[in-house]
Motif scaffolding. Sequence first.
Motif, PDB file in Angstrom:
ATOM      1  N   SER A  89       8.270   0.822  -4.875  1.00  0.00           N
ATOM      2  CA  SER A  89       8.781   1.426  -3.641  1.00  0.00           C
ATOM      3  C   SER A  89       7.660   2.096  -2.858  1.00  0.00           C
ATOM      4  CB  SER A  89       9.903   2.423  -3.957  1.00  0.00           C
ATOM      5  OG  SER A  89       9.402   3.629  -4.499  1.00  0.00           O
ATOM      6  N   SER A 105       5.888  -0.844  -1.161  1.00  0.00           N
ATOM      7  CA  SER A 105       6.673  -1.395  -0.049  1.00  0.00           C
ATOM      8  C   SER A 105       6.708  -0.425   1.127  1.00  0.00           C
ATOM      9  CB  SER A 105       8.098  -1.725  -0.508  1.00  0.00           C
ATOM     10  OG  SER A 105       8.795  -0.559  -0.900  1.00  0.00           O
ATOM     11  N   LEU A 129       3.479  -0.861   2.922  1.00  0.00           N
ATOM     12  CA  LEU A 129       3.512  -2.051   3.780  1.00  0.00           C
ATOM     13  C   LEU A 129       4.262  -1.773   5.072  1.00  0.00           C
ATOM     14  CD1 LEU A 129       4.265  -4.835   1.137  1.00  0.00           C
ATOM     15  CD2 LEU A 129       2.114  -4.477   2.357  1.00  0.00           C
ATOM     16  N   LEU A 174      13.821   1.422  -2.733  1.00  0.00           N
ATOM     17  CA  LEU A 174      12.942   0.252  -2.635  1.00  0.00           C
ATOM     18  C   LEU A 174      13.553  -0.826  -1.742  1.00  0.00           C
ATOM     19  CD1 LEU A 174      10.656  -1.711  -3.492  1.00  0.00           C
ATOM     20  CD2 LEU A 174      12.004  -2.216  -5.545  1.00  0.00           C
ATOM     21  N   THR A 207      13.536   0.021   2.021  1.00  0.00           N
ATOM     22  CA  THR A 207      12.225  -0.181   2.654  1.00  0.00           C
ATOM     23  C   THR A 207      11.983  -1.662   2.938  1.00  0.00           C
ATOM     24  OG1 THR A 207      11.101  -0.263   0.496  1.00  0.00           O
ATOM     25  CG2 THR A 207      11.169   1.862   1.606  1.00  0.00           C
ATOM     26  N   LEU A 208      12.371  -2.516   1.997  1.00  0.00           N
ATOM     27  CA  LEU A 208      12.222  -3.956   2.205  1.00  0.00           C
ATOM     28  C   LEU A 208      13.112  -4.444   3.340  1.00  0.00           C
ATOM     29  CD1 LEU A 208      12.106  -5.227  -1.509  1.00  0.00           C
ATOM     30  CD2 LEU A 208      10.197  -5.033   0.087  1.00  0.00           C
TER      31      LEU A 208
END
Length: 343
Positions: free
Chosen positions: A97, A100, A103, A142, A145-146
């Motif tokens: 997490s 990500s 990113l 997680l 965020t994706l």
Amino acid sequence: MKNMIYKKNNLLFFFLIIIILGYLLRAYNINYDDLWSDEIVSFWLSDPSITFKETLIRIFSSNWMVFYEISLKYFHYLFGYEVNTSRYFSLIISILSLISFGLLISKITKKEAAILGMFILSINIYHIKYSIELRSYIFAFLLVTLFIFLAFKENSHNQKKNVFNLAILNLITILMLFTHPFTLLVVGSYLVFEVTKFYKKKIIKPYYFSLIISLMTTMALFLLVYFKTTLKIIDQDTLNGISPDWLMQVEPKFYTNFYFSKYFGSRLLGLIHLSILLYCVIRFRKKLLEDFNKFSFFLILIFFSYFIPLVYGYLFEPILLDRYIFFVLIPIICLLSHFILQI
């Protein structure tokens, strides 16, 4: 060109240092305390020795953390069904997490703000707490965020790539919803953002129209399954029973910090973060309203994450708890780190 490569390598270096720091803070004393009651339930649900069907029966009769419990079951398959092993699953998810989130924030703001945001999250006491707990909240973090990263990814001129992106985003949405139902707020907030953007700018591309329809369909199917399984025993007319008996209505002091004292470790730190966030939103309100970009979405997500559960709680039964909307740390930290460096 060399300068761009240097900046990129510099950013990766800082991110690597921060991720290592985050890992050390989370791995330290990971099994110092015994499993508490909710963690014991997760451990029981993820027993690798029972059949997949029995696992689903246990999950639907006790909670709604389906994807987390199933993933934990197969983690136990690989690494052993031991109490001292289980929490390492949440630790792995936590580090993923952090990556990500890195990113995401590196794609939406400048390097210095991205480093600041990563550092804030890596030392965040609330994120650390749920990084070593056998519960689904860190997994939901997680996946959110994706979801945000993919939702704001630029659509391609290649139709096949767009179809693939839609499929992946809807898959992430399904996993997210089956990890914790409160992530409906994330999907709903994104749909509100896209519809409002269309109203303001009067432009909608076929890709985003398809995205809106597909997400609405995914949400509807999830709610159908949710009401037919976990909520089948509640009163369908009044929705009485959706809230656990032990969950209390928010106290008046909630409105002085909106759980920021829990999210950032103390009442003082919570008030500092909340005050800075409110100042940034007020100062850059025109930019947030006129540009209407991903930072506007973050503001919408924060608002609905609090507003909808509060309204439901006052009309029916209380359902709001700080860990249920753990994912608000994502928009909060992104807004803080982006705008604080513009003051």
